[in-house]
Design a protein around this motif. Structure first.
Motif, mmCIF file in Angstrom:
data_model
loop_
_atom_site.group_PDB
_atom_site.id
_atom_site.type_symbol
_atom_site.label_atom_id
_atom_site.label_comp_id
_atom_site.label_asym_id
_atom_site.label_seq_id
_atom_site.Cartn_x
_atom_site.Cartn_y
_atom_site.Cartn_z
ATOM 1 N N HIS B 215 -10.290 50.950 -19.530
ATOM 2 C CA HIS B 215 -10.114 49.877 -18.356
ATOM 3 C C HIS B 215 -10.996 49.040 -17.733
ATOM 4 C CE1 HIS B 215 -8.357 48.546 -14.499
ATOM 5 N NE2 HIS B 215 -9.680 49.199 -14.064
ATOM 6 N N LYS B 216 -12.282 49.262 -17.924
ATOM 7 C CA LYS B 216 -13.122 48.857 -18.329
ATOM 8 C C LYS B 216 -12.865 46.967 -19.002
ATOM 9 C CE LYS B 216 -17.257 49.515 -15.840
ATOM 10 N NZ LYS B 216 -17.910 48.393 -14.580
ATOM 11 N N ILE B 217 -13.137 47.271 -20.462
ATOM 12 C CA ILE B 217 -13.112 46.998 -21.998
ATOM 13 C C ILE B 217 -11.591 45.829 -21.724
ATOM 14 C CG2 ILE B 217 -13.118 46.862 -24.292
ATOM 15 C CD1 ILE B 217 -14.588 49.433 -24.212
ATOM 16 N N ASN B 218 -10.529 46.895 -21.571
ATOM 17 C CA ASN B 218 -9.764 46.359 -21.657
ATOM 18 C C ASN B 218 -9.138 44.664 -20.806
ATOM 19 O OD1 ASN B 218 -6.808 45.357 -22.670
ATOM 20 N ND2 ASN B 218 -5.919 46.209 -21.320
ATOM 21 N N TRP B 219 -9.932 44.719 -19.079
ATOM 22 C CA TRP B 219 -10.256 44.206 -18.553
ATOM 23 C C TRP B 219 -11.001 42.661 -18.532
ATOM 24 C CZ3 TRP B 219 -14.153 41.017 -16.164
ATOM 25 C CH2 TRP B 219 -13.474 40.834 -14.679
ATOM 26 N N LEU B 220 -12.525 43.556 -18.986
ATOM 27 C CA LEU B 220 -13.616 41.997 -19.775
ATOM 28 C C LEU B 220 -12.200 41.024 -20.803
ATOM 29 C CD1 LEU B 220 -16.590 44.347 -20.239
ATOM 30 C CD2 LEU B 220 -16.353 41.742 -18.589
ATOM 31 N N VAL B 221 -11.312 42.504 -21.898
ATOM 32 C CA VAL B 221 -10.673 41.133 -23.023
ATOM 33 C C VAL B 221 -9.578 39.881 -22.323
ATOM 34 C CG1 VAL B 221 -9.001 41.943 -24.668
ATOM 35 C CG2 VAL B 221 -11.041 43.069 -24.503
ATOM 36 N N ARG B 222 -8.829 40.961 -21.686
ATOM 37 C CA ARG B 222 -7.903 40.249 -21.194
ATOM 38 C C ARG B 222 -8.797 38.983 -20.575
ATOM 39 N NH1 ARG B 222 -3.413 41.762 -23.606
ATOM 40 N NH2 ARG B 222 -4.069 43.882 -23.845
ATOM 41 N N HIS B 223 -9.862 39.022 -19.850
ATOM 42 C CA HIS B 223 -10.441 37.989 -18.948
ATOM 43 C C HIS B 223 -11.029 37.199 -19.507
ATOM 44 C CE1 HIS B 223 -9.365 40.235 -14.943
ATOM 45 N NE2 HIS B 223 -9.462 39.373 -14.688
ATOM 46 N N ALA B 224 -11.662 37.734 -21.534
ATOM 47 C CA ALA B 224 -12.198 36.607 -21.670
ATOM 48 C C ALA B 224 -11.437 35.452 -22.279
ATOM 49 C CB ALA B 224 -12.773 37.843 -22.849
ATOM 50 N N ARG B 225 -10.326 36.426 -23.319
ATOM 51 C CA ARG B 225 -9.471 35.667 -23.614
ATOM 52 C C ARG B 225 -7.973 35.000 -22.619
ATOM 53 N NH1 ARG B 225 -5.934 37.606 -27.685
ATOM 54 N NH2 ARG B 225 -4.058 36.893 -26.839
ATOM 55 N N LYS B 226 -8.389 34.835 -22.044
ATOM 56 C CA LYS B 226 -8.296 33.865 -20.432
ATOM 57 C C LYS B 226 -9.235 32.807 -20.050
ATOM 58 C CE LYS B 226 -6.326 32.811 -15.805
ATOM 59 N NZ LYS B 226 -7.393 33.126 -14.441
ATOM 60 N N LEU B 227 -10.491 33.239 -19.794
ATOM 61 C CA LEU B 227 -11.129 31.728 -19.696
ATOM 62 C C LEU B 227 -12.153 31.345 -21.476
ATOM 63 C CD1 LEU B 227 -13.428 34.434 -17.318
ATOM 64 C CD2 LEU B 227 -11.935 32.062 -16.936
ATOM 65 N N GLY B 228 -12.052 31.896 -22.213
ATOM 66 C CA GLY B 228 -12.470 31.970 -23.157
ATOM 67 C C GLY B 228 -14.079 31.664 -23.804
ATOM 68 N N VAL B 229 -14.012 33.379 -22.796
ATOM 69 C CA VAL B 229 -16.122 32.805 -23.470
ATOM 70 C C VAL B 229 -16.158 35.275 -22.819
ATOM 71 C CG1 VAL B 229 -15.780 32.869 -20.851
ATOM 72 C CG2 VAL B 229 -18.153 32.234 -22.017
ATOM 73 N N THR B 230 -17.298 34.914 -22.999
ATOM 74 C CA THR B 230 -18.183 36.456 -23.020
ATOM 75 C C THR B 230 -19.896 36.295 -23.399
ATOM 76 O OG1 THR B 230 -18.320 37.184 -25.281
ATOM 77 C CG2 THR B 230 -16.250 37.946 -24.722
ATOM 78 N N GLY B 231 -20.096 37.231 -22.725
ATOM 79 C CA GLY B 231 -21.607 36.368 -22.063
ATOM 80 C C GLY B 231 -21.835 36.739 -20.461
ATOM 81 N N VAL B 232 -23.256 36.034 -20.310
ATOM 82 C CA VAL B 232 -23.528 35.237 -19.436
ATOM 83 C C VAL B 232 -21.964 35.367 -17.860
ATOM 84 C CG1 VAL B 232 -25.919 35.251 -19.675
ATOM 85 C CG2 VAL B 232 -24.222 33.497 -20.044
ATOM 86 N N GLY B 233 -21.225 33.995 -19.001
ATOM 87 C CA GLY B 233 -20.366 33.351 -18.666
ATOM 88 C C GLY B 233 -18.768 34.185 -18.426
ATOM 89 N N LEU B 234 -19.200 35.423 -18.344
ATOM 90 C CA LEU B 234 -17.936 36.613 -17.666
ATOM 91 C C LEU B 234 -18.473 37.321 -17.263
ATOM 92 C CD1 LEU B 234 -15.260 37.395 -17.699
ATOM 93 C CD2 LEU B 234 -15.313 38.469 -20.363
ATOM 94 N N LYS B 235 -18.382 37.739 -15.662
ATOM 95 C CA LYS B 235 -18.878 39.086 -15.016
ATOM 96 C C LYS B 235 -17.992 40.254 -14.775
ATOM 97 C CE LYS B 235 -22.321 36.875 -13.452
ATOM 98 N NZ LYS B 235 -23.808 36.824 -14.743
ATOM 99 N N ASP B 236 -18.404 41.384 -15.319
ATOM 100 C CA ASP B 236 -17.927 42.241 -14.763
ATOM 101 C C ASP B 236 -17.012 42.497 -13.507
ATOM 102 O OD1 ASP B 236 -16.301 44.868 -15.038
ATOM 103 O OD2 ASP B 236 -17.850 46.076 -16.387
ATOM 104 N N LEU B 237 -16.101 42.141 -12.800
ATOM 105 C CA LEU B 237 -15.450 42.660 -12.044
ATOM 106 C C LEU B 237 -14.469 43.895 -11.771
ATOM 107 C CD1 LEU B 237 -15.318 39.263 -10.429
ATOM 108 C CD2 LEU B 237 -17.482 40.708 -10.155
#
Lengths: 460, 246
Positions: B215-237
């Motif tokens: 669930h957590k990883i999939n959430w990050l994948v979907r938001h990374a695709r939407k925002l176009g960023v990983t790392g400090v620019g993508l907070k795990d919510l």
């Protein structure tokens, strides 16, 4: 300037002073990783011959990290005490080794040396010293510091009680502190590595520690080992900060990696002093270091890890710390591969810091991917006990359940006191006796755990 | 009285996983504690030194295609001494990787714990493949002697927009089989760690379960695709903000 030595018909040439220092170091994986280690055993000894004949003044002229690029070099060179150095001016590194080992070189003479010698000179001489030499000289140096108790007197050994918890649960931490106190530890500091670095969490932990200390009226100090900028914020908000902690390293670039510089350390030092919480003294800083930190930050300037480690002590010295310790086996096997390398580095770090006049302790420790075990830690514990280490770090059963590594156990502190005939800091020792927890306490009249737990807020 | 004391001791012990003794003037550690410690340390050392059972991992993947590669660290000793080599792909292995593009690539690396990959690796990948059913996913890459950074080079060769690398974490005394998952967008050799998101502590001993980790990883994948960023620019919510349906 190049340096060379001829041995067995072979000329060993070293292009820079940094290369001489690196090649002269006993073998360790971090220097191999950096491509700085001696290419052969013969080359290593050749470098030591070169080093032995170098005048100490070389280190004031040929700077291993450039003055214009590094504020730590500037700190070392610009604050060097030429008057104190006058007595050493004509010595080579080899002469210094002989002088240190002479029977006539006593504590006061070593104290004068601490003001005369730079970090690079101290690193250099340590490379010409065997383990027994590092122990013998360190054992003659007394560095005493004070906050709510007196740490470092001859015949005394202090301990940091490290009650870490994987989720910073205050009751879990309190139960661990209780365990440590029952076994007589905690006089250097009761210091938590927080699992969460948020200012709010660190403030809550500090308040809990302070309440605990006051409830039992313990003559010791507490610390939450968070970033120095967090501690400044907590102090400004009125939080109960006894000691300000920071990890430091021996180059400006490596300290940038830690998010610190000399100016912010000065600001933190002044902020902690302004609280005036120490009752016996005003040593308010706590630093940790470890060989390999600059290399891991890509900030080593082609200098070997042991020399850079001693430069970190020059940083510590500028802020008059209560406590300084190397986390020797924690940095990882790519810097110190096995028990032999960790033990040698622990003795070097302790000797070098003591010779620079610092209150040196040690986290006698290893991670599971270092080729080391409890027997190696027992060995280093014995050697540092003989060397008169100011303090060691202790956790329940040697197992730090937050940082996932192994340090000394509370029982080990008792073992050291018994075998080296030492006592905790005098004020803390008296407190242990008052609480019925002293070394000579009657085993049949030990205090009631239930009462302790109640006062610690652990049971209703 | 003794009973009361022992129930108090046991209550205090429950407050922390630490090895509390709770005895004043204790003396030498009990032999049972010494041996337990040695057993835990031995288990941790074995987790680091034992090779991964890659055949078992492949079997757990079922029909999904898998490609096995090796880092430039030829042996475990070199891997431990040379972090730089564990982050790079052995030259000849690049040719094994198909050219994408792919939305995401999954890499499984031994890291510092074979136990982690043997116990959870295959099942975690299978669960993630289900979650990523609507995405174009590269063949699963199984990497020997691999560190986190190795995913960057593999992801770049595959032409993957995102690379997810699952790595065996450094074993502690109590948990030796924990997986860490690192998600990196636009992977390239030399990507800094600040450009990744990490989900750590994935294991069956009180850690993140496979379902929760997925669930957590999939959430990050979907938001990374939407925002176009990983790392400090993508907070795990992922605990509060719902999964995007993309």
């Amino acid at each position: 300037m190049t340096y060379s030595h001829i041995a067995g018909g072979e000329t060993h040439r070293f292009d820079t002073l940094a290369h001489v220092l690196a090649a002269a170091s006993p073998l360790r994986s971090g220097d191999e990783l950096a491509g700085l280690a001696a290419p052969s055993e013969a080359n290593r000894v050749a470098a030591r011959y070169v080093l032995a004949d170098l005048p100490l003044t070389t280190f004031l002229e040929d700077l291993v990290v450039p003055h214009e690029h590094d504020e730590i070099t500037r700190l070392i060179i610009d604050s060097h005490d030429a008057v104190a150095f006058a007595a050493f001016r004509s010595m080579t590194v080899g002469d210094l080794r002989d002088w240190l080992l002479a029977d006539t070189t006593d504590g006061p003479a070593l104290e004068r040396a601490s003001r005369a010698l730079t970090a690079e000179m101290v690193a250099a001489v340590s490379k010409l010293m065997r383990n027994q030499d590092l122990i013998a000289v360190a054992a003659r140096i007394e560095v005493v510091t004070k906050f709510r108790n007196t740490i470092g007197r001859k015949g005394h050994l202090s301990t940091r009680l490290q009650p870490n918890h994987p989720s910073d649960d205050p009751r879990g931490i309190a139960a661990t502190i209780l365990d440590g106190l029952l076994q007589g530890t905690g006089d250097a500091v009761i210091g938590i590595n927080p699992a969460s670095d948020s200012v709010k969490n660190c403030t809550d932990l500090l308040k809990a520690l302070d309440t605990f200390r006051q409830e039992f009226d313990i003559p010791t100090q507490s610390c939450v080992l968070t970033h120095v900028t967090n501690s400044i914020q907590i102090i400004e908000a009125g939080g109960p900060v006894d000691l300000v902690f920071q990890s430091i390293a021996g180059t400006e670039a490596a300290n940038n990696g830690f998010g610190v510089n000399l100016a912010v350390l000065k600001e933190a030092h002044e902020a902690a002093l302004s609280l005036n919480r120490g009752t016996l003294g005003n040593n308010v800083m706590y630093f940790e270091t470890g060989q390999g930190a600059p290399l891991s930050a890509g900030a080593h300037h082609g200098v070997d890890q042991q020399t850079l480690e001693v430069r970190a002590y020059a940083v510590a010295k500028a802020f008059d710390p209560l406590l300084l310790n190397t986390v020797v086996g924690f940095i990882g096997p790519e810097y110190l591969f096995n028990g032999k390398q960790v033990i040698r580095a622990g003795l070097e770090d302790h000797f070098c810091a003591k010779l620079m006049g610092l209150p040196m302790g040690c986290d006698i420790c290893y991670t599971n991917h270092v080729d080391a075990d409890q027997d190696d830690m027992d060995t280093l514990m014995c050697l540092l006990g003989a060397a008169g280490v100011n303090f060691v770090i202790c956790v329940p059963g040697s197992d730090d359940v937050m940082l996932s590594y192994q340090s000394l156990a509370f029982e080990d502190a008792r073992w050291m006191h018994g075998n080296f005939n030492t006592r905790p800091a005098p004020e803390f020792d008296a407190w242990l006796t008052r609480m019925g927890l002293g070394r000579d306490a009657d085993r049949r009249a030990l205090p009631d755990l239930g009462d302790f737990a109640k006062r610690a807020g652990l049971v209703a | 009285m003794t009973e009361m004391k022992s129930s108090l001791t046991s209550n205090l012990r429950h407050l922390t996983p630490a090895r509390l003794r709770l005895e004043a003037g204790g003396g030498a550690a009990k032999l049972s504690s010494v041996l337990d410690f040695q057993a835990c340390h031995a288990n941790a050392r074995d987790a680091i030194r034992t090779p991964v059972d890659w055949r078992g991992v492949t079997e757990a993947l079922g029909d999904a295609a898998a490609i096995q590669v090796h880092s430039r660290a030829e042996t475990r000793d070199i891997y431990i001494r040379r972090p730089d080599l564990g982050r790079r792909l052995r030259d000849e292995d690049a040719a094994l990787l198909p050219e994408g593009p792919f939305d995401i690539a999954i890499v499984v690396a031994d890291g510092l714990s074979a136990h982690a990959i043997n116990d959870t690796g295959g099942a975690l990948v299978a669960s993630l493949l289900q979650a990523f059913a609507d995405l174009s996913v590269a063949p699963v890459v199984l990497a020997e002697q691999g560190r986190v950074g190795l995913g960057d080079e593999i992801g770049a060769h595959l032409g993957a927009a995102l690379v997810l690398i699952l790595v065996g974490e450094r074993p502690g005394l109590s948990v030796t089989n924990s997986i860490g998952a690192y998600l990196t967008r636009n992977p390239r050799v030399g990507t800094p760690d600040s450009a990744r998101n990490c989900v750590s502590n994935i294991h069956g001993k009180g850690g993140l379960s496979i379902a929760d980790a997925t669930h957590k990883i999939n959430w990050l994948v979907r938001h990374a695709r939407k925002l176009g960023v990983t790392g400090v620019g993508l907070k795990d919510l992922s605990d509060t903000v719902p999964l995007l349906g993309d």
